[in-house]
Design a protein around this motif. Structure first.
Motif, mmCIF file in Angstrom:
data_model
loop_
_atom_site.group_PDB
_atom_site.id
_atom_site.type_symbol
_atom_site.label_atom_id
_atom_site.label_comp_id
_atom_site.label_asym_id
_atom_site.label_seq_id
_atom_site.Cartn_x
_atom_site.Cartn_y
_atom_site.Cartn_z
ATOM 1 N N GLY A 73 0.595 -1.243 0.073
ATOM 2 C CA GLY A 73 -0.090 -0.051 0.086
ATOM 3 C C GLY A 73 0.763 1.329 -0.138
ATOM 4 N N CYS A 74 2.204 1.071 -0.214
ATOM 5 C CA CYS A 74 2.992 2.314 -0.251
ATOM 6 C C CYS A 74 3.042 2.911 -1.487
ATOM 7 N N VAL A 75 2.983 2.475 -2.528
ATOM 8 C CA VAL A 75 3.093 3.046 -3.907
ATOM 9 C C VAL A 75 1.500 2.480 -4.743
ATOM 10 N N GLU A 76 0.891 3.034 -5.386
ATOM 11 C CA GLU A 76 -0.148 2.520 -6.191
ATOM 12 C C GLU A 76 -0.123 1.740 -7.075
ATOM 13 N N ALA A 77 1.075 2.113 -7.980
ATOM 14 C CA ALA A 77 1.413 1.126 -9.024
ATOM 15 C C ALA A 77 2.797 1.095 -9.414
ATOM 16 N N TYR A 78 3.070 -0.114 -10.124
ATOM 17 C CA TYR A 78 4.529 -0.417 -10.476
ATOM 18 C C TYR A 78 4.433 -0.788 -11.932
ATOM 19 N N TYR A 79 5.155 -0.172 -13.037
ATOM 20 C CA TYR A 79 5.246 -0.636 -14.272
ATOM 21 C C TYR A 79 6.632 -0.707 -14.957
ATOM 22 N N GLU A 80 6.908 -1.859 -15.658
ATOM 23 C CA GLU A 80 8.239 -1.719 -16.215
ATOM 24 C C GLU A 80 8.048 -2.812 -17.592
ATOM 25 N N MET A 81 8.947 -2.536 -18.517
ATOM 26 C CA MET A 81 9.186 -3.603 -19.608
ATOM 27 C C MET A 81 10.675 -3.787 -19.498
ATOM 28 N N GLY B 78 -4.555 -6.426 -5.129
ATOM 29 C CA GLY B 78 -4.266 -5.706 -6.300
ATOM 30 C C GLY B 78 -4.212 -6.474 -7.541
ATOM 31 N N VAL B 79 -4.169 -5.554 -8.728
ATOM 32 C CA VAL B 79 -4.436 -6.247 -10.078
ATOM 33 C C VAL B 79 -3.004 -6.298 -10.899
ATOM 34 N N LEU B 80 -2.803 -7.248 -11.751
ATOM 35 C CA LEU B 80 -1.796 -7.224 -12.851
ATOM 36 C C LEU B 80 -2.213 -7.144 -14.145
ATOM 37 N N MET B 81 -1.694 -6.340 -15.022
ATOM 38 C CA MET B 81 -2.099 -6.258 -16.235
ATOM 39 C C MET B 81 -0.864 -5.951 -17.288
ATOM 40 N N ASP B 82 -0.919 -6.163 -18.678
ATOM 41 C CA ASP B 82 -0.072 -5.620 -19.328
ATOM 42 C C ASP B 82 0.114 -4.199 -19.452
ATOM 43 N N VAL B 83 1.257 -3.720 -20.068
ATOM 44 C CA VAL B 83 1.367 -2.352 -20.040
ATOM 45 C C VAL B 83 0.555 -1.761 -21.146
ATOM 46 N N MET C 237 5.385 -14.362 -19.123
ATOM 47 C CA MET C 237 6.566 -14.535 -19.728
ATOM 48 C C MET C 237 6.765 -13.551 -20.824
ATOM 49 N N SER C 238 6.032 -12.218 -20.773
ATOM 50 C CA SER C 238 6.200 -11.416 -21.741
ATOM 51 C C SER C 238 7.080 -10.143 -21.563
ATOM 52 N N ARG C 239 7.622 -10.097 -20.344
ATOM 53 C CA ARG C 239 8.366 -9.335 -19.971
ATOM 54 C C ARG C 239 7.806 -7.745 -19.965
ATOM 55 N N ARG C 240 6.656 -7.658 -19.784
ATOM 56 C CA ARG C 240 5.835 -6.351 -19.393
ATOM 57 C C ARG C 240 4.860 -6.262 -18.332
ATOM 58 N N VAL C 241 4.787 -5.500 -17.437
ATOM 59 C CA VAL C 241 3.935 -5.771 -16.397
ATOM 60 C C VAL C 241 3.384 -4.180 -15.994
ATOM 61 N N ARG D 135 4.595 4.435 -23.259
ATOM 62 C CA ARG D 135 4.996 3.904 -24.671
ATOM 63 C C ARG D 135 5.825 2.582 -24.730
ATOM 64 N N ALA D 136 4.758 1.748 -25.198
ATOM 65 C CA ALA D 136 5.077 0.227 -25.081
ATOM 66 C C ALA D 136 5.954 -0.058 -25.929
ATOM 67 N N TYR D 137 6.865 -1.296 -25.769
ATOM 68 C CA TYR D 137 7.593 -1.715 -26.806
ATOM 69 C C TYR D 137 7.355 -3.365 -26.381
ATOM 70 N N ALA D 138 7.980 -4.292 -27.355
ATOM 71 C CA ALA D 138 7.828 -5.573 -27.137
ATOM 72 C C ALA D 138 9.233 -6.305 -26.998
ATOM 73 N N PRO D 139 9.705 -6.671 -25.525
ATOM 74 C CA PRO D 139 11.055 -7.281 -25.505
ATOM 75 C C PRO D 139 11.068 -8.701 -25.945
ATOM 76 N N VAL D 140 12.131 -9.206 -26.191
ATOM 77 C CA VAL D 140 12.126 -10.751 -26.560
ATOM 78 C C VAL D 140 11.678 -11.527 -25.503
ATOM 79 N N ARG D 141 10.347 -12.288 -25.728
ATOM 80 C CA ARG D 141 9.905 -13.031 -24.763
ATOM 81 C C ARG D 141 10.814 -14.138 -23.811
ATOM 82 N N ASP D 142 10.579 -14.319 -22.842
ATOM 83 C CA ASP D 142 11.137 -15.280 -21.857
ATOM 84 C C ASP D 142 11.088 -16.786 -22.419
#
Ligand code: IPD
Ligand code: MG
Ligand code: MG
Length: 282
Positions: free
Chosen positions: A207-215, A234-239, A247-251, A268-275
């Motif tokens: 509950g210290c931060v509302e969201a985290y995102y990374e690619m 909480g919830v998880l979704m794609d960027v 396995m998408s390396r985006r969250v 601004r989304a990009y698609a890293p090489v999947r795991d």
């Protein structure tokens, strides 16, 4: 009802705490020899490798048929396959750059999946001595205390966590800064980076931060902490706002769907090489 995976979870907690206290913390007192992986800023140390081997060995003795996805094993050429089989997903040190510099957020992360679903997640924040645990359907905890995501619904009153990763390709860096600019200009109260994906997600769960995102991070960065987030409400979704794919390396990990979706609009989304791309899966 008895919990089928309780023993395994207990083992993960003991192994993560033992490695964090006896290996990671001890190594912080000594000189750390730094090596590089995919680029000159993608760091690894002998401690990363030692912790991963210790955990894998201890699990193999108890669960000889279980599978593994370990960051340093994959770096050494092992396949990165998430199957239906019981699989331990290990990041021996999440926050290696922090570890190298003594920046005090360093975690041992152990996730466990069956049928491609995370059953439990354990994230031990070694210097804070915080043990984050989640069991599917049974909640998230820090040192035994229940966790709950923030109740905030106004993105303008939010703190957002993100990371800069280790990809220095100018186009990727431009994308990171463009997203960061857009998020800051919502405007949000602030943006933070702990230097470890797993701890950023535990901060969402706490509950210290509302969201985290990374690619660009990997399945071993996310596996354990993803369950911490959902079990804390909480919830998880794609960027881009679609379903989360481990396995998408985006969250995006958020306290609720509306804040997650609002952040998605600014990325601004990009698609890293999947795991699970062929080169990693053979
Ligand atoms: O290499 P490592 O320290 O285990 O993991 C890294 C950390 O989680 C960092 O915060 C994130 O930005 C990177 O994407 C990850 O690779
Ligand atoms: Mg990591
Ligand atoms: Mg690591």
């Amino acid at each position: 009802m008895a919990d089928l995976w309780q023993d395994a979870m207990d083992h993960a907690v003991t192994a993560a705490r033992g490695a964090g206290r006896q290996v990671v913390r001890e190594a912080l007192r000594e000189d750390r020899k730094v090596m590089t992986k995919s680029s000159s800023v993608d760091l690894v140390t002998q401690t990363d490798q030692k912790v991963e081997q210790l955990i894998i060995q201890s699990v193999k003795e108890k669960y000889p048929t279980h599978r593994f996805i370990g960051e340093e094993s994959v770096a050494a050429g092992e396949p990165c396959v998430l199957s239906d089989e019981p699989t331990w997903i290990i990041d021996p040190i999440d926050g290696t750059t922090n570890f190298v510099h003594g920046f005090p957020f360093v975690a041992v992360s152990v996730g466990f999946s069956v049928n491609r679903q995370i059953e439990f997640g354990v994230v031990y924040s070694c210097l804070e001595d915080k043990m984050f645990t989640a069991r599917r359907g049974r909640g998230s905890f820090c040192n035994g205390q229940p966790l709950q995501v923030s109740a905030q619904t106004d993105v303008g009153q939010s703190v957002i966590a993100t990371e800069f990763g280790s990809n220095r390709d100018p186009e990727v860096v431009d994308g990171i800064f463009s997203s960061l600019r857009n998020v800051l200009a919502i405007p949000v109260h602030g943006v933070r980076s702990a230097g470890t994906a797993a701890i950023n997600m535990c901060l969402v769960a706490s509950g210290c931060v509302e969201a985290y995102y990374e690619m660009g991070m990997h399945v071993w960065d996310l596996a354990a902490a993803s369950l911490l987030v959902t079990e804390a409400g909480g919830v998880l979704m794609d960027v881009e706002g679609g379903p989360f794919d481990l396995m998408s390396r985006r969250v995006i990990a958020a306290n609720n769907r509306s804040i997650g979706q609002r952040i998605a609009r600014e990325i601004r989304a990009y698609a890293p090489v999947r795991d699970d791309a062929p080169a990693h899966t053979q």
